[in-house]
Design a protein around this motif. Structure first.
Motif, mmCIF file in Angstrom:
data_model
loop_
_atom_site.group_PDB
_atom_site.id
_atom_site.type_symbol
_atom_site.label_atom_id
_atom_site.label_comp_id
_atom_site.label_asym_id
_atom_site.label_seq_id
_atom_site.Cartn_x
_atom_site.Cartn_y
_atom_site.Cartn_z
ATOM 1 N N GLN A 25 38.388 41.033 31.912
ATOM 2 C CA GLN A 25 39.767 40.936 32.426
ATOM 3 C C GLN A 25 39.901 39.775 33.418
ATOM 4 O O GLN A 25 40.866 39.010 33.369
ATOM 5 N N TYR A 26 38.923 39.624 34.302
ATOM 6 C CA TYR A 26 38.992 38.537 35.290
ATOM 7 C C TYR A 26 38.927 37.160 34.626
ATOM 8 O O TYR A 26 39.628 36.231 35.031
ATOM 9 N N ILE A 27 38.058 37.028 33.621
ATOM 10 C CA ILE A 27 37.950 35.736 32.938
ATOM 11 C C ILE A 27 39.289 35.395 32.273
ATOM 12 O O ILE A 27 39.795 34.268 32.391
ATOM 13 N N GLN A 51 30.606 38.297 40.033
ATOM 14 C CA GLN A 51 30.074 39.461 40.756
ATOM 15 C C GLN A 51 30.140 40.728 39.896
ATOM 16 O O GLN A 51 29.242 41.562 39.971
ATOM 17 N N GLU A 52 31.172 40.852 39.053
ATOM 18 C CA GLU A 52 31.224 42.006 38.138
ATOM 19 C C GLU A 52 30.068 41.922 37.140
ATOM 20 O O GLU A 52 29.485 42.943 36.765
ATOM 21 N N HIS A 53 29.737 40.714 36.738
ATOM 22 C CA HIS A 53 28.567 40.518 35.867
ATOM 23 C C HIS A 53 27.296 41.010 36.564
ATOM 24 O O HIS A 53 26.491 41.738 35.978
ATOM 25 N N LEU A 93 42.251 47.979 39.289
ATOM 26 C CA LEU A 93 40.877 48.109 38.785
ATOM 27 C C LEU A 93 39.885 48.235 39.946
ATOM 28 O O LEU A 93 38.935 49.019 39.881
ATOM 29 N N GLU A 94 40.119 47.475 41.000
ATOM 30 C CA GLU A 94 39.232 47.516 42.166
ATOM 31 C C GLU A 94 39.364 48.837 42.921
ATOM 32 O O GLU A 94 38.364 49.412 43.341
ATOM 33 N N TYR A 95 40.598 49.301 43.101
ATOM 34 C CA TYR A 95 40.795 50.595 43.781
ATOM 35 C C TYR A 95 40.104 51.707 42.996
ATOM 36 O O TYR A 95 39.442 52.574 43.574
ATOM 37 N N VAL A 126 31.152 45.132 47.819
ATOM 38 C CA VAL A 126 31.703 43.950 47.146
ATOM 39 C C VAL A 126 33.063 44.277 46.525
ATOM 40 O O VAL A 126 33.994 43.463 46.590
ATOM 41 N N GLU A 127 33.200 45.478 45.957
ATOM 42 C CA GLU A 127 34.508 45.866 45.382
ATOM 43 C C GLU A 127 35.571 45.911 46.482
ATOM 44 O O GLU A 127 36.730 45.538 46.253
ATOM 45 N N GLN A 128 35.177 46.373 47.660
ATOM 46 C CA GLN A 128 36.141 46.400 48.773
ATOM 47 C C GLN A 128 36.585 44.973 49.121
ATOM 48 O O GLN A 128 37.775 44.723 49.366
ATOM 49 N N GLU A 129 35.628 44.034 49.100
ATOM 50 C CA GLU A 129 35.981 42.623 49.355
ATOM 51 C C GLU A 129 36.938 42.107 48.273
ATOM 52 O O GLU A 129 37.891 41.372 48.578
ATOM 53 N N HIS A 130 36.685 42.503 47.028
ATOM 54 C CA HIS A 130 37.589 42.095 45.932
ATOM 55 C C HIS A 130 38.992 42.637 46.180
ATOM 56 O O HIS A 130 39.979 41.926 45.967
ATOM 57 N N ALA A 131 39.069 43.897 46.595
ATOM 58 C CA ALA A 131 40.377 44.513 46.859
ATOM 59 C C ALA A 131 41.089 43.763 47.990
ATOM 60 O O ALA A 131 42.289 43.488 47.902
#
Ligand SMILES: [Fe+2]
Ligand SMILES: [Fe+2]
Length: 143
Positions: A25-27, A51-53, A93-95, A126-131
């Motif tokens: 999705q990000y790509i 980072q998801e990778h 997605l991040e939440y 890291v997910e929190q940083e993405h959010a």
């Protein structure tokens, strides 16, 4: 294998399928976002994809280590032709990922698997940083 562990392994495999979904999705969103105000956001999304990778690799190795077989499934991806809508989809997605991982940390700790829980905790940070990145890109202000 104990039933509790089998249950957590199934959930970790779902987490893995969601990581693959986030990567794809990000790509796609990085390619589709357009406009001068989105140039920095596009770089951000591509960094998230990397980072998801990494998360997928960590989860896949963890599942194998705990005696499971890592999935090759990819869960539902979302897209839009609207810039803001794509960023909203990414934020959701991040939440969702954060909620799943906070639960997973507790489930792994309940099994005494503190080392595995730590790996998930590192991912959750890291997910929190993405959010946070996406909230800022969307101009979300909290009271
Ligand atoms: Fe992730
Ligand atoms: Fe993420």
């Amino acid at each position: 294998m104990p039933q509790d562990l089998q249950r957590v392994l199934n959930l970790l495999n779902a987490d893995l399928a969601w990581e693959y979904a986030a990567l794809v999705q990000y790509i796609q969103h990085a390619s589709m976002l357009t406009g001068p105000q989105y140039v920095a956001v596009i770089d951000e999304l591509l960094q998230h994809a990397q980072q998801e990778h990494q998360h997928a690799v960590i989860l896949s190795d963890l599942i194998q280590y705990l005696g499971g077989i890592p999935t090759v499934e990819v869960f539902q991806r979302q897209t839009s032709v609207d810039n803001v809508e794509m960023l909203r989809q990414d934020l959701q997605l991040e939440y969702d990922a954060l909620n799943r991982y906070l639960l997973r940390i507790r489930q792994l700790e309940d099994l005494g698997l503190y080392d595995s829980a730590q790996k998930i905790r590192d991912i959750a940070v890291v997910e929190q940083e993405h959010a946070i990145d996406l909230e800022k890109a969307l101009g979300i202000r909290k009271p």
